[in-house]
Motif scaffolding. Structure first.
Motif, PDB file in Angstrom:
ATOM      1  N   TYR A   9       0.833  -1.209   0.000  1.00 43.54           N
ATOM      2  CA  TYR A   9       0.000   0.000   0.000  1.00 43.54           C
ATOM      3  C   TYR A   9       0.869   1.261   0.000  1.00 43.54           C
ATOM      4  CZ  TYR A   9      -4.078  -2.905   1.136  1.00 43.54           C
ATOM      5  OH  TYR A   9      -5.092  -3.825   1.109  1.00 43.54           O
ATOM      6  N   PHE A  10       1.946   1.195   0.764  1.00 42.66           N
ATOM      7  CA  PHE A  10       2.860   2.344   0.849  1.00 42.66           C
ATOM      8  C   PHE A  10       3.503   2.611  -0.514  1.00 42.66           C
ATOM      9  CE2 PHE A  10       7.206   3.975   2.156  1.00 42.66           C
ATOM     10  CZ  PHE A  10       6.762   5.236   2.520  1.00 42.66           C
ATOM     11  N   VAL A  72      13.134   6.684   5.632  1.00 38.70           N
ATOM     12  CA  VAL A  72      12.248   5.760   4.916  1.00 38.70           C
ATOM     13  C   VAL A  72      11.369   4.992   5.896  1.00 38.70           C
ATOM     14  CG1 VAL A  72      12.183   3.651   3.524  1.00 38.70           C
ATOM     15  CG2 VAL A  72      13.732   5.511   2.895  1.00 38.70           C
ATOM     16  N   LEU A  73      11.984   4.451   6.940  1.00 37.06           N
ATOM     17  CA  LEU A  73      11.231   3.663   7.921  1.00 37.06           C
ATOM     18  C   LEU A  73      10.229   4.533   8.674  1.00 37.06           C
ATOM     19  CD1 LEU A  73      10.757   0.947   9.195  1.00 37.06           C
ATOM     20  CD2 LEU A  73      12.671   1.388  10.764  1.00 37.06           C
ATOM     21  N   PHE A  79       2.868   6.475   7.715  1.00 42.30           N
ATOM     22  CA  PHE A  79       1.815   6.167   6.738  1.00 42.30           C
ATOM     23  C   PHE A  79       0.895   5.075   7.286  1.00 42.30           C
ATOM     24  CE2 PHE A  79       0.485   3.121   3.489  1.00 42.30           C
ATOM     25  CZ  PHE A  79      -0.273   3.913   2.638  1.00 42.30           C
ATOM     26  N   CYS A  80       1.499   4.031   7.856  1.00 43.44           N
ATOM     27  CA  CYS A  80       0.713   2.917   8.405  1.00 43.44           C
ATOM     28  C   CYS A  80      -0.221   3.382   9.519  1.00 43.44           C
ATOM     29  CB  CYS A  80       1.642   1.819   8.921  1.00 43.44           C
ATOM     30  SG  CYS A  80       2.557   0.972   7.611  1.00 43.44           S
ATOM     31  N   TYR A  81       0.248   4.275  10.375  1.00 36.75           N
ATOM     32  CA  TYR A  81      -0.587   4.755  11.482  1.00 36.75           C
ATOM     33  C   TYR A  81      -1.720   5.643  10.955  1.00 36.75           C
ATOM     34  CZ  TYR A  81      -2.102   6.803  15.871  1.00 36.75           C
ATOM     35  OH  TYR A  81      -2.866   7.200  16.938  1.00 36.75           O
ATOM     36  N   LYS A  87      -1.950  -0.181  15.182  1.00 28.07           N
ATOM     37  CA  LYS A  87      -2.626   0.458  16.316  1.00 28.07           C
ATOM     38  C   LYS A  87      -1.747   1.494  17.010  1.00 28.07           C
ATOM     39  CE  LYS A  87      -5.272  -3.778  17.196  1.00 28.07           C
ATOM     40  NZ  LYS A  87      -5.513  -4.889  18.154  1.00 28.07           N
ATOM     41  N   GLU A  88      -0.444   1.263  16.994  1.00 33.15           N
ATOM     42  CA  GLU A  88       0.481   2.106  17.750  1.00 33.15           C
ATOM     43  C   GLU A  88       1.222   3.087  16.842  1.00 33.15           C
ATOM     44  OE1 GLU A  88       4.016   1.457  21.110  1.00 33.15           O
ATOM     45  OE2 GLU A  88       3.081  -0.254  20.097  1.00 33.15           O
TER      46      GLU A  88
END
Length: 314
Positions: A9-10, A72-73, A79-81, A87-88
């Motif tokens: 997705y990213f 990058v990380l 992005f994920c959050y 969740k975190e």
């Protein structure tokens, strides 16, 4: 969510931002390295110790590489959050490296070194021409002809390495005297063709005419100015350019890299009293402030030289 699924997705989000293939590949490699290091599959399984272990593993790399991998990380986890894939606030575990920016002069090629490089390439081509009696040596001769134009292209356009090796023939318009570069950020930047570069193209064409019909046809058929040896429908690998830089490093007895030609181009433009907006446009910076920040030392030094000339005691 699974980490690799989130990475997919990213990657889609980055592609929508129209980042270059080179940047996308770098992001993907950095995230793959992270996944291989932690050995976990789900984002919600990650904790502080996982990130510390990963950062410890990359600690021996160059500071610039560590910075990039952290960025990058951090960007991936943020992005994920935001997208509720975890969740975190995992990105908060990745502290950025903040270093003080200092204005130091960019390393450039002197006029003497430029002449030395040009002389070496010309002599190498002349020597190769004497052995051009088999397909193997014929291709080696072509490489010397190509290298001579490639160095002129870097020197007189100030483009990035990838922009040079991937240039297509259709993007070179001699009638309008324009080269259109496909630059960082997936943008097109038309720049004028310098007279010396026009001469380099003329010399290149004369060199190509000396090739056998088979090799000449392969090169002329390619859409790229610098085609790959393995596949004429692809452009030459950046690795090939790096190998040329190693050879030139031995000639000058100091490290040479493709970006050095870009710095040389910009620095000589500054010395020629070009305005910053023009220089910024020529080297495909999105904003003149970027050019100012990168070449602060060169601009200040040049301005001092010009201003000191105004001093008179009589």
């Amino acid at each position: 969510m699974e980490i690799r699924k989130a990475m997919g997705y990213f990657k889609q989000a980055l592609e929508n931002e129209q980042l270059s293939l080179h940047t996308l590949r770098a992001y993907e490699q950095d995230l793959e390295q992270f996944c291989d290091c932690i050995g976990k599959e789900d984002l919600d399984e990650l904790g502080f110790e996982d990130f510390q272990d990963y950062l410890a593993q990359i600690a021996s790399l160059k500071v610039t590489s560590i910075k990039r991998k952290r960025v990058v990380l951090n960007r991936f986890l943020a992005f994920c959050y935001r997208k509720r894939l975890c969740k975190e606030r995992l990105h908060e575990y990745i502290d950025p490296i903040r270093s003080k920016k200092t204005a130091i002069p960019k390393e450039v090629l002197s006029k003497e070194e430029i002449i030395q490089i040009q002389s070496f390439l010309r002599e190498e081509k002349e020597q190769a021409a004497l052995k051009c009696h088999s397909p193997y040596y014929e291709y080696l001769y072509y490489c010397t002809v190509r290298n001579e134009l490639l160095i002129a292209f870097l020197l007189y356009t100030g483009c990035r390495a990838h922009e040079a090796v991937s240039i297509q023939k259709k993007d070179i318009d001699f009638e309008k005297n324009i080269i259109t570069l496909f630059t960082k950020g997936a943008k097109y930047n038309p720049i004028p063709i310098h007279d010396e570069l026009i001469e380099a193209f003329s010399i290149y064409e004369k060199g190509i005419e000396k090739l056998g019909e088979t090799l000449k046809a392969t090169i002329e058929k390619s859409i790229y100015l610098f085609p790959s040896k393995q596949d004429g429908m692809q452009y030459m690998a950046t690795r090939t350019l790096h190998d040329l830089m190693k050879k030139l490093s031995n000639v000058l007895n100091r490290p040479i890299h493709a970006h050095l030609f870009r710095h040389t181009f910009a620095s000589y433009c500054i010395a020629a009293n070009m305005d910053i907006s023009t220089i910024s446009s020529l080297i495909s910076h999105s904003n003149p402030s970027i050019t100012l920040s990168i070449y602060t030392h060169e601009i200040d030094a040049h301005n001092k030289q010009e201003q000191i000339k105004k001093l008179r005691f009589n």
